[in-house]
Design a protein around this motif. Structure first.
Motif, PDB file in Angstrom:
ATOM      1  N   VAL A 191      50.543  41.113  41.450  1.00  0.00           N
ATOM      2  CA  VAL A 191      49.389  41.357  42.354  1.00  0.00           C
ATOM      3  C   VAL A 191      48.120  40.433  41.785  1.00  0.00           C
ATOM      4  O   VAL A 191      48.088  40.474  40.347  1.00  0.00           O
ATOM      5  CB  VAL A 191      49.046  42.762  42.509  1.00  0.00           C
ATOM      6  CG1 VAL A 191      48.488  43.584  41.063  1.00  0.00           C
ATOM      7  CG2 VAL A 191      47.825  42.811  43.432  1.00  0.00           C
ATOM      8  N   GLY A 193      44.706  40.509  40.757  1.00  0.00           N
ATOM      9  CA  GLY A 193      43.539  41.373  40.628  1.00  0.00           C
ATOM     10  C   GLY A 193      42.087  40.815  41.493  1.00  0.00           C
ATOM     11  O   GLY A 193      41.990  39.780  41.376  1.00  0.00           O
ATOM     12  N   ASN A 268      51.673  46.276  42.949  1.00  0.00           N
ATOM     13  CA  ASN A 268      50.248  46.639  42.305  1.00  0.00           C
ATOM     14  C   ASN A 268      50.218  46.385  41.110  1.00  0.00           C
ATOM     15  O   ASN A 268      49.160  47.073  40.538  1.00  0.00           O
ATOM     16  CB  ASN A 268      50.040  48.121  43.170  1.00  0.00           C
ATOM     17  CG  ASN A 268      50.988  49.054  42.540  1.00  0.00           C
ATOM     18  OD1 ASN A 268      52.086  48.913  41.671  1.00  0.00           O
ATOM     19  ND2 ASN A 268      50.547  50.315  42.816  1.00  0.00           N
ATOM     20  N   ALA A 269      51.106  45.995  40.119  1.00  0.00           N
ATOM     21  CA  ALA A 269      51.122  45.975  38.609  1.00  0.00           C
ATOM     22  C   ALA A 269      51.972  44.970  38.349  1.00  0.00           C
ATOM     23  O   ALA A 269      53.146  44.590  38.800  1.00  0.00           O
ATOM     24  CB  ALA A 269      51.464  47.272  38.021  1.00  0.00           C
ATOM     25  N   GLU A 270      51.442  44.411  36.932  1.00  0.00           N
ATOM     26  CA  GLU A 270      52.613  43.325  36.373  1.00  0.00           C
ATOM     27  C   GLU A 270      53.887  44.133  35.848  1.00  0.00           C
ATOM     28  O   GLU A 270      53.703  45.350  35.585  1.00  0.00           O
ATOM     29  CB  GLU A 270      51.926  42.592  35.298  1.00  0.00           C
ATOM     30  CG  GLU A 270      51.735  43.306  34.105  1.00  0.00           C
ATOM     31  CD  GLU A 270      50.866  42.577  33.198  1.00  0.00           C
ATOM     32  OE1 GLU A 270      50.698  41.365  33.299  1.00  0.00           O
ATOM     33  OE2 GLU A 270      50.658  42.941  31.808  1.00  0.00           O
ATOM     34  N   SER A 453      46.559  46.836  34.817  1.00  0.00           N
ATOM     35  CA  SER A 453      47.830  46.635  35.274  1.00  0.00           C
ATOM     36  C   SER A 453      47.918  45.210  36.167  1.00  0.00           C
ATOM     37  O   SER A 453      48.890  44.643  36.446  1.00  0.00           O
ATOM     38  CB  SER A 453      48.145  47.483  36.467  1.00  0.00           C
ATOM     39  OG  SER A 453      47.103  47.624  37.658  1.00  0.00           O
ATOM     40  N   ALA A 454      46.448  44.476  36.213  1.00  0.00           N
ATOM     41  CA  ALA A 454      46.396  43.137  36.732  1.00  0.00           C
ATOM     42  C   ALA A 454      45.549  41.996  36.062  1.00  0.00           C
ATOM     43  O   ALA A 454      44.716  41.692  36.611  1.00  0.00           O
ATOM     44  CB  ALA A 454      46.251  43.211  38.199  1.00  0.00           C
ATOM     45  N   PRO A 645      45.305  46.901  42.641  1.00  0.00           N
ATOM     46  CA  PRO A 645      45.725  47.083  41.167  1.00  0.00           C
ATOM     47  C   PRO A 645      46.118  48.608  40.883  1.00  0.00           C
ATOM     48  O   PRO A 645      45.229  49.244  41.191  1.00  0.00           O
ATOM     49  CB  PRO A 645      45.402  46.323  40.218  1.00  0.00           C
ATOM     50  CG  PRO A 645      44.673  45.177  40.920  1.00  0.00           C
ATOM     51  CD  PRO A 645      44.106  45.910  42.358  1.00  0.00           C
ATOM     52  N   ARG A 646      47.378  48.827  40.386  1.00  0.00           N
ATOM     53  CA  ARG A 646      47.550  50.231  40.049  1.00  0.00           C
ATOM     54  C   ARG A 646      46.284  50.828  38.730  1.00  0.00           C
ATOM     55  O   ARG A 646      46.095  49.929  38.200  1.00  0.00           O
ATOM     56  CB  ARG A 646      48.981  50.362  39.398  1.00  0.00           C
ATOM     57  CG  ARG A 646      49.367  51.730  39.166  1.00  0.00           C
ATOM     58  CD  ARG A 646      50.916  51.626  38.844  1.00  0.00           C
ATOM     59  NE  ARG A 646      51.054  51.153  37.315  1.00  0.00           N
ATOM     60  CZ  ARG A 646      52.265  50.672  37.022  1.00  0.00           C
ATOM     61  NH1 ARG A 646      53.540  50.820  37.806  1.00  0.00           N
ATOM     62  NH2 ARG A 646      52.366  50.110  35.883  1.00  0.00           N
TER      63      ARG A 646
END
Length: 689
Positions: A191, A193, A268-270, A453-454, A645-646
């Motif tokens: 995702v 950011g 929603n996250a790497e 997370s992003a 992002p999460r």
């Protein structure tokens, strides 16, 4: 007075509401989906999670799945990505999707797939590729376009797929795997950011890097499936600190396959994997090569033995440490807690001979102390209170805060000056930040910590490279104490500086005509190898000398390439071409001369066309020959929304995610309108009087 209030109140309300309603990246006219009015009431496959009395507006979500296949072998990652788009509407569609890739990835191919038909792409100058795509879109032919917005952010555009039809964009990329302390790392971001656009710094492509954000009340309608395959490595353990995984092993431990435990995940996250190798299996030197008719292209990895015995280490250098921490609205949620925990851990590791201060920034900036303070127990305790009191809110005005931090003077001679930068990096003005750091760095070293997370991995890595430091990433389930302990261990170990590479033939003479990237070779830290991509004479098997400065004097290590562990890969010339482009882009960053910028741009285009690379100035375009839509028929354009992002706080984000000057203008226009109404209504009263 009541009369004035009655007139101004509506205008003030409009001005106050304008910000929250419009403060979302991608909400401007340039990012409009273009589907309003055409698709109103058309059924979609959107699953709505909003309460029945307040359902969200219908949203068209043509992107249904992204499938990712990652293959790690011999220190090289091959990525294969397929984006599946389905048209569930009653009119032909164009879908536009902004997505991330690893910043070190080099895209090597792209195809548009329609059923059994495969339309391959070619690399052209960006404007030419765009014109070809738009011409095909207008004429009713299927077409796909892949463009680079940033080295870690790309845009897919696909036009003219019909109601009920499915199309696939398939592309591949190469990347050298990151290695540290006996582990390979594999990361795939899912995702983008949301990027904050500063109001005072021009970002001409702001609309292109701020895709619309999917409202939390609407399900994504888009999942990611992923598999990683590891071969040719003595694997000890495979772990992920971002996702639940399932690992299987075949062929006596030679092949390891990693799948998402749930089969599919939200984008929603790497995604990150750590592959720990069995102890003692680290080679001194390895090469991945490709032999062309006039050259040998090679990815060379060497491991200088930087260990120095304690009796040879000089006394620990005094440190001036400047902590710079992001407290903007995008950090609200999990990220601010991670940053605070990391910063508190750093404070615990300061020693009394160190000096420090802390600078926080959001829409503005402030400091724990305007000057460096000794790391006494009293000052450290006061700093802990400062850190615990930090709250995430406001915009991400990073430029002024970085400038302020770099300007804080050091009053102690021979102190090691360090900037420790904690942020998600989700801003759009990367180039201006890199120019600022390059101009004001001085003798400091910059270590960046990507949070959340992003994170904007491209910015984090480039700032660390320019700052002669390292970049690290603190992920949601990671042991922050271990990350920070590793960081200080790096600082306590010698780094090889002023690194030089010399390539020698078998007779010991220096080889001529060799080119290797990156240039110059960066400093070498403990547990990190030297990795370069080079263009060598055909069949070169001489030696590589790595020399530089270590505590106690200069050192030279010699690596015989003829005895190196070698594998072959067709993509190595492409990685070399990416090295050429990266070097030229860095030269562009360091010049403001228009003539030099044009010359360097031309060189980037030439290299990109030679090696078939997507860059800021070149794109991949695929066009089908036959017409599949009547040229005068309707075509709706959809900007695919991305998930928040999460771990990000939705309420905080929607209030603070942008600083668009349009909001100020709208508020000002509303107030001016109210004043004009006041004057017009007041004139008749005066006339009667």
């Amino acid at each position: 007075m009541r009369y004035v209030i009655r007139l101004l109140l509506p205008a003030l309300v409009v001005a106050l509401l304008a910000g929250p309603l419009m403060a979302r990246p991608g909400s401007g006219p340039e990012n409009s989906s273009g589907i309003a009015g055409i698709l109103t009431g058309i059924p979609t496959s959107v699953r709505e999670r909003a309460p029945a009395d307040k359902p969200p507006k219908p949203v068209v979500l043509p992107l249904k799945n992204t499938d990712v296949q990652l293959h790690l072998s011999g220190g090289l990652i091959e990525g294969e990505v397929t984006q599946l788009f389905t048209n569930n509407t009653n009119t032909a569609l164009e879908a536009i999707y902004v997505f991330p890739l690893p910043s070190e990835a080099t895209v090597t191919s792209m195809e548009l797939r329609v059923g059994e038909r495969v339309i391959r792409s070619v690399v052209k100058e960006r404007d030419e590729a765009r014109e070809e795509y738009e011409k095909a879109r207008t004429e009713g032919r299927k077409a796909a376009l892949l463009e680079e917005e940033r080295p870690n952010m790309f845009t897919t555009s696909v036009a003219n797929f019909h109601p009920g039809e499915t199309v696939r964009i398939h592309f591949t990329y190469l990347q050298a795997a990151e290695y540290q302390k006996g582990k390979y790392g594999v990361t795939f971001p899912m995702v983008v950011g949301p990027r904050y656009i500063p109001g005072s710094i021009p970002v001409p492509d702001a609309a292109r890097i701020t895709p619309p954000i999917l409202h939390p009340a609407i399900a994504a309608g888009h999942g990611v499936t992923l598999r990683a395959t590891i071969t040719g490595l003595p694997v000890k353990e495979i772990t992920s600190n971002t996702h639940a995984i399932r690992t299987t092993t075949r062929d006596g431990g030679k092949i390891h396959k990693v799948d998402l435990r749930e089969g599919e995940t939200l984008p929603n996250a790497e995604f990150h994997l750590d592959i720990a190798l069995a102890g003692g299996t680290e080679p001194e030197v390895s090469m991945i090569t490709n032999d062309a008719h006039d050259a040998t292209f090679a990815l060379v990895t060497v491991f200088p033995p930087l260990g120095v015995t304690a009796d040879k280490l000089p006394p620990r250098a005094r440190r001036d440490v400047l902590f710079l921490i992001d407290t903007s609205g995008s950090m609200d949620g999990e990220s601010i807690g991670q940053a605070q925990a990391g910063l508190l851990r750093c404070l615990d590791m300061l020693q009394t001979e160190d000096a420090f201060t802390i600078v926080r920034f959001s829409s503005d900036y402030s400091a724990f102390a305007p000057a460096l303070r000794p790391a006494t127990p009293q000052n450290v305790n006061a700093a802990r209170g400062f850190v615990r009191g930090l709250r995430a809110d406001g915009g991400t005005e990073m430029q002024k805060a970085l400038d302020y931090t770099l300007s804080i003077p050091s009053e102690r001679e021979n102190a090691l000056r360090l900037v420790v930068f904690m942020t998600d990096g989700d801003v759009g003005n990367e180039a201006s930040l890199m120019r600022l750091l390059d101009a004001k760095l001085g003798s400091a070293r910059v270590f960046t910590f990507g949070i959340g997370s992003a994170p904007n991995e491209f910015l984090m890595r480039r700032l660390a490279e320019i700052g002669r430091g390292q970049s690290r990433f603190i992920r949601s389930h990671e042991d922050i104490g271990a990350v920070m302990s590793g960081f200080f261990r790096t600082l306590d170990q010698p780094a090889m500086t002023n690194v030089r590479l010399d390539w020698r033939k078998k007779d010991g003479k220096l080889a001529s005509g060799l080119v290797a990237y990156p240039q110059p070779c960066p400093d070498v830290f403990v547990d990190r190898p030297v990795q370069v991509v080079a263009k060598l004479p055909p069949g070169f098997d001489g030696t590589l000398e790595v020399s530089g400065k270590l505590p106690g004097g200069s050192m030279t290590y010699t690596f015989p390439l003829g005895a190196a562990a070698r594998t072959r890969h067709d993509g190595i010339p492409t990685l070399f071409g990416q090295g050429v482009v990266n070097d030229l882009m860095y030269q562009r960053l360091r010049t403001n001369d228009d003539a030099d910028l044009k010359k360097l741009r031309a060189k980037v285009v030439t290299a990109a066309l030679d090696y078939q690379l997507i860059t800021e100035f070149t794109s991949r375009v695929a066009v089908e020959e036959k017409v599949t839509r009547t040229p005068d028929g309707k075509l709706a354009s959809v900007n695919v929304p991305t998930m928040l992002p999460r771990g990000w706080n939705p309420s905080s984000f929607f209030q603070t995610a942008t600083n668009d000057p349009l909001l100020l203008l709208l508020g000002l226009a509303a107030i001016v309108t109210g004043l004009v109404m006041l004057l017009l209504l007041a004139i008749p009263r005066r006339a009667k009087a």
